[in-house]
Design a protein around this motif. Structure first.
Motif, PDB file in Angstrom:
ATOM      1  N   PRO A   1       0.806  -1.230   0.000  1.00  0.00           N
ATOM      2  CA  PRO A   1       0.000   0.000   0.000  1.00  0.00           C
ATOM      3  C   PRO A   1       0.834   1.273   0.000  1.00  0.00           C
TER       4      PRO A   1
ATOM      5  N   LEU B   1      -5.417  -2.709  -5.802  1.00  0.00           N
ATOM      6  CA  LEU B   1      -4.836  -1.369  -5.797  1.00  0.00           C
ATOM      7  C   LEU B   1      -4.646  -0.806  -7.201  1.00  0.00           C
TER       8      LEU B   1
ATOM      9  N   LEU C   1      -4.067  -8.204  -3.438  1.00  0.00           N
ATOM     10  CA  LEU C   1      -4.009  -6.828  -2.964  1.00  0.00           C
ATOM     11  C   LEU C   1      -3.506  -5.890  -4.066  1.00  0.00           C
TER      12      LEU C   1
ATOM     13  N   ALA D   1       1.114   3.989  -2.994  1.00  0.00           N
ATOM     14  CA  ALA D   1       0.737   5.368  -2.707  1.00  0.00           C
ATOM     15  C   ALA D   1       1.797   6.338  -3.222  1.00  0.00           C
TER      16      ALA D   1
END
Length: 341
Positions: free
Chosen positions: A24, A55, A51, A28
């Motif tokens: 994550p 994303l 995941l 980002a």
């Protein structure tokens, strides 16, 4: 992460295995910077692949072969972006987006070298690495510590200013993780060395030297110090007066210093000096050995001329390490009269 151009300008490519904790924050840092993200999952069991897809990445599952270059090439195979950023899940992109796009747009280079700030459980440092590349012109080479190289000709490399882009690497901030990764890399380097040995006289000498250096470095990180010393000494004997000899001697000096063989470190630091290593770096090494030998005055005189510490591979150490050493040596000098009394 959708490009309005028929051909994406900049893509990010990651090799991932059990990195759900890191993904994550990595994604980002890429958000709004790259046009697309490709993830090559090499066998995650922690949901990393799912995941990454959630994303916004395009994910491909791939069987790990023990070869980082092969994985890097697979991670961007078939994609059409003009530029690719090779980034790991434990890294964070720090960038001036407009300046980066302008730099990539106007450069004639094939590869962009960036500075990477490495958190470390021992001494933090900064080094440069080739991370942005044109996939049509370059291909990855090297089982361990892989590099993008030109297809049929040497790749043209330029360095990006820190004000434009850097990477923060967190992967070696935990000692347990560092040791595990180093053991993995040592196994890979040994496998590569076995392949080269099987080639006999046809093996590329430079490839042997680089692989021995990779093996020795990985053995140090894994805590297998005697095996590392043996590897560095083998390299030094086989490949004198080479860049690999210089780096091996550097690693050897630091390894024997950590083991308390201070006289040996002093000899090696002088060999480095004679071979053209930075005088300030040799002084920094020698000062540590002298301090451990109780020669605080000599150590202090050497340190007075050191303003930064940059090793033979261009790694720039955190200034805090130099300040800490100078503080320690100063304390040893101050304590000496009391000890005599």
């Amino acid at each position: 992460m959708t490009s309005t151009s028929p051909r994406p300008f900049l893509a990010a490519a990651l090799i991932v295995r059990d990195e759900a904790e890191n993904l994550p924050a990595c994604f980002a840092s890429l958000n709004g910077i790259v046009d697309e993200i490709h993830v090559l999952d090499t066998g995650s069991v922690d949901g990393s692949a799912e995941l990454a897809a959630d994303l916004g990445a395009t994910v491909e599952r791939w069987t790990w072969t023990g070869d980082f270059a092969a994985a890097r090439n697979a991670a961007q195979a078939g994609w059409t972006a003009e530029w690719v950023l090779a980034i790991d899940a434990d890294e964070r992109l720090v960038v001036d987006q407009n300046a980066l796009r302008a730099l990539l747009s106007r450069t004639d280079a094939d590869v962009l070298q960036v500075e990477i700030d490495n958190a470390h459980d021992e001494v933090a440092y900064t080094h440069q690495a080739n991370r942005f590349y044109r996939p049509e012109i370059t291909v990855w080479s090297g089982r361990v510590h892989e590099q993008p190289v030109g297809r049929g000709r040497p790749a043209t490399v330029v360095s990006a200013p820190r004000t434009v882009v850097t990477l923060n690497h967190l992967g070696y901030s935990d000692a347990t993780v560092r040791v595990a990764k180093s053991m993995r890399n040592a196994d890979m380097a040994q496998a590569a060395l076995d392949v080269l040995a099987a080639q006999g006289e046809a093996a590329d000498p430079r490839a042997i030297a680089r692989t021995l250096l990779d093996l020795g470095r990985s053995l140090v990180g894994a805590g297998r110090h005697q095996a590392a010393v043996d590897t560095f000494e083998t390299l030094r004997g086989l490949f004198p007066a080479t860049p690999e000899w210089l780096e091996a001697t550097d690693f050897l000096a630091r390894t024997v210093l950590a083991a308390g063989f201070d006289a040996a470190c002093l000899i090696l630091s002088e060999q480095l000096r004679e071979a053209g290593a930075r005088a300030s770096y040799c002084d920094w090494l020698a000062a540590q050995a002298l301090a451990q030998l109780g020669e605080a005055d000599r150590a202090w005189r050497l340190l007075e001329g050191v303003s930064e510490v940059i090793d033979t591979a261009g790694r720039r150490y955190d200034p805090a390490a130099l300040r800490e050493l100078m503080k320690l040596v100063g304390q040893l000098r101050a304590a000496r009269p009391a000890l005599r009394g």
